[in-house]
Design a protein around this motif. Sequence first.
Motif, PDB file in Angstrom:
ATOM      1  N   LYS A   1       0.833  -1.207   0.000  1.00  0.00           N
ATOM      2  CA  LYS A   1       0.000   0.000   0.000  1.00  0.00           C
ATOM      3  C   LYS A   1       0.866   1.255   0.000  1.00  0.00           C
ATOM      4  N   ARG A   2       1.943   1.228   0.782  1.00  0.00           N
ATOM      5  CA  ARG A   2       2.825   2.395   0.841  1.00  0.00           C
ATOM      6  C   ARG A   2       3.557   2.607  -0.484  1.00  0.00           C
ATOM      7  N   GLN A   3       3.935   1.514  -1.147  1.00  0.00           N
ATOM      8  CA  GLN A   3       4.589   1.633  -2.450  1.00  0.00           C
ATOM      9  C   GLN A   3       3.644   2.270  -3.475  1.00  0.00           C
ATOM     10  N   VAL A   4       2.388   1.858  -3.456  1.00  0.00           N
ATOM     11  CA  VAL A   4       1.407   2.445  -4.371  1.00  0.00           C
ATOM     12  C   VAL A   4       1.256   3.934  -4.075  1.00  0.00           C
ATOM     13  N   SER A   5       1.182   4.272  -2.805  1.00  0.00           N
ATOM     14  CA  SER A   5       1.063   5.677  -2.412  1.00  0.00           C
ATOM     15  C   SER A   5       2.290   6.480  -2.858  1.00  0.00           C
ATOM     16  N   MET A   6       3.467   5.904  -2.664  1.00  0.00           N
ATOM     17  CA  MET A   6       4.695   6.585  -3.078  1.00  0.00           C
ATOM     18  C   MET A   6       4.741   6.772  -4.593  1.00  0.00           C
ATOM     19  N   PHE A   7       4.305   5.771  -5.320  1.00  0.00           N
ATOM     20  CA  PHE A   7       4.277   5.873  -6.783  1.00  0.00           C
ATOM     21  C   PHE A   7       3.341   6.989  -7.222  1.00  0.00           C
ATOM     22  N   GLU A   8       2.159   7.053  -6.607  1.00  0.00           N
ATOM     23  CA  GLU A   8       1.208   8.111  -6.947  1.00  0.00           C
ATOM     24  C   GLU A   8       1.771   9.493  -6.630  1.00  0.00           C
ATOM     25  N   GLU A   9       2.429   9.618  -5.476  1.00  0.00           N
ATOM     26  CA  GLU A   9       3.050  10.897  -5.104  1.00  0.00           C
ATOM     27  C   GLU A   9       4.138  11.288  -6.103  1.00  0.00           C
ATOM     28  N   THR A  10       4.945  10.320  -6.500  1.00  0.00           N
ATOM     29  CA  THR A  10       6.030  10.588  -7.449  1.00  0.00           C
ATOM     30  C   THR A  10       5.483  11.023  -8.802  1.00  0.00           C
ATOM     31  N   MET A  11       4.467  10.324  -9.278  1.00  0.00           N
ATOM     32  CA  MET A  11       3.883  10.677 -10.572  1.00  0.00           C
ATOM     33  C   MET A  11       3.277  12.081 -10.534  1.00  0.00           C
ATOM     34  N   SER A  12       2.602  12.403  -9.448  1.00  0.00           N
ATOM     35  CA  SER A  12       2.014  13.731  -9.297  1.00  0.00           C
ATOM     36  C   SER A  12       3.103  14.803  -9.285  1.00  0.00           C
ATOM     37  N   SER A  13       4.173  14.526  -8.557  1.00  0.00           N
ATOM     38  CA  SER A  13       5.287  15.474  -8.483  1.00  0.00           C
ATOM     39  C   SER A  13       5.959  15.647  -9.847  1.00  0.00           C
ATOM     40  N   LEU A  14       6.143  14.550 -10.563  1.00  0.00           N
ATOM     41  CA  LEU A  14       6.757  14.649 -11.893  1.00  0.00           C
ATOM     42  C   LEU A  14       5.882  15.429 -12.866  1.00  0.00           C
ATOM     43  N   GLN A  15       4.580  15.219 -12.794  1.00  0.00           N
ATOM     44  CA  GLN A  15       3.671  15.970 -13.665  1.00  0.00           C
ATOM     45  C   GLN A  15       3.754  17.459 -13.365  1.00  0.00           C
ATOM     46  N   MET A  16       3.807  17.803 -12.093  1.00  0.00           N
ATOM     47  CA  MET A  16       3.892  19.209 -11.702  1.00  0.00           C
ATOM     48  C   MET A  16       5.215  19.807 -12.182  1.00  0.00           C
ATOM     49  N   GLN A  17       6.302  19.065 -12.016  1.00  0.00           N
ATOM     50  CA  GLN A  17       7.606  19.559 -12.466  1.00  0.00           C
ATOM     51  C   GLN A  17       7.637  19.727 -13.980  1.00  0.00           C
ATOM     52  N   ALA A  18       7.067  18.776 -14.693  1.00  0.00           N
ATOM     53  CA  ALA A  18       7.058  18.858 -16.156  1.00  0.00           C
ATOM     54  C   ALA A  18       6.243  20.045 -16.633  1.00  0.00           C
ATOM     55  N   SER A  19       5.148  20.349 -15.947  1.00  0.00           N
ATOM     56  CA  SER A  19       4.329  21.489 -16.370  1.00  0.00           C
ATOM     57  C   SER A  19       5.023  22.817 -16.083  1.00  0.00           C
ATOM     58  N   GLU A  20       5.853  22.857 -15.044  1.00  0.00           N
ATOM     59  CA  GLU A  20       6.567  24.090 -14.699  1.00  0.00           C
ATOM     60  C   GLU A  20       7.784  24.327 -15.586  1.00  0.00           C
TER      61      GLU A  20
END
Length: 151
Positions: free
Chosen positions: A66-85
Amino acid sequence: MFDKFYGFDAEKMSEMFKNQDFTKFFETARMPMFDMQALSAVQQKNMEALVEANKAAAAGYQEIFKRQVSMFEETMSSLQMQASEMKMDQLSTEGAQRQVELMKAGYEKALASLNELTDTAQKANTEAFEILRARIEASIEELKAMSATKA
C-alpha cells in the motif's frame, strides 16, 4: 531407485500425507517415551503459531505494498507538476538551478521512502520471527516436560 538401497518407498510415504487427519496417525503410533495425544497438541500449537506468524508477515507486506502504491502516486504527481513548470525553450540559470533542487529533493525523498519501506519490512519480519521463536521455546519446554514425566 533409492528403495533398492534404503528400503524407502516414496509411494507408501506419500499415503500418510494424503490422510489430512494426522491425529489418527498419532493415535495409532506407539512410542513409549511420549504421550502421543500431548505430542499432537504440541504440534497443533506449532501449526497455529506458524499461521499466526504468516498472518503477521502478510499484514506487514500488505502495508509495504500500500505504501509503495502511495509513493508511486506521489512521485507521478510530483513529476507531472515539475514537467508542467519546466519550459525547455526558456531555460534560464534560475530555472536550471530550480531543476537541480527539485532533482535533489526527489532523490532525498526516494532515499527516505526506501528507508521507510526497509523499516516496515524489518518490522514485519521481526514480528513473525518473534512469534515463531516464542513458540519454538515453548515447544521445547513442553517436549522436555513430556519426556520427564515418562522417564
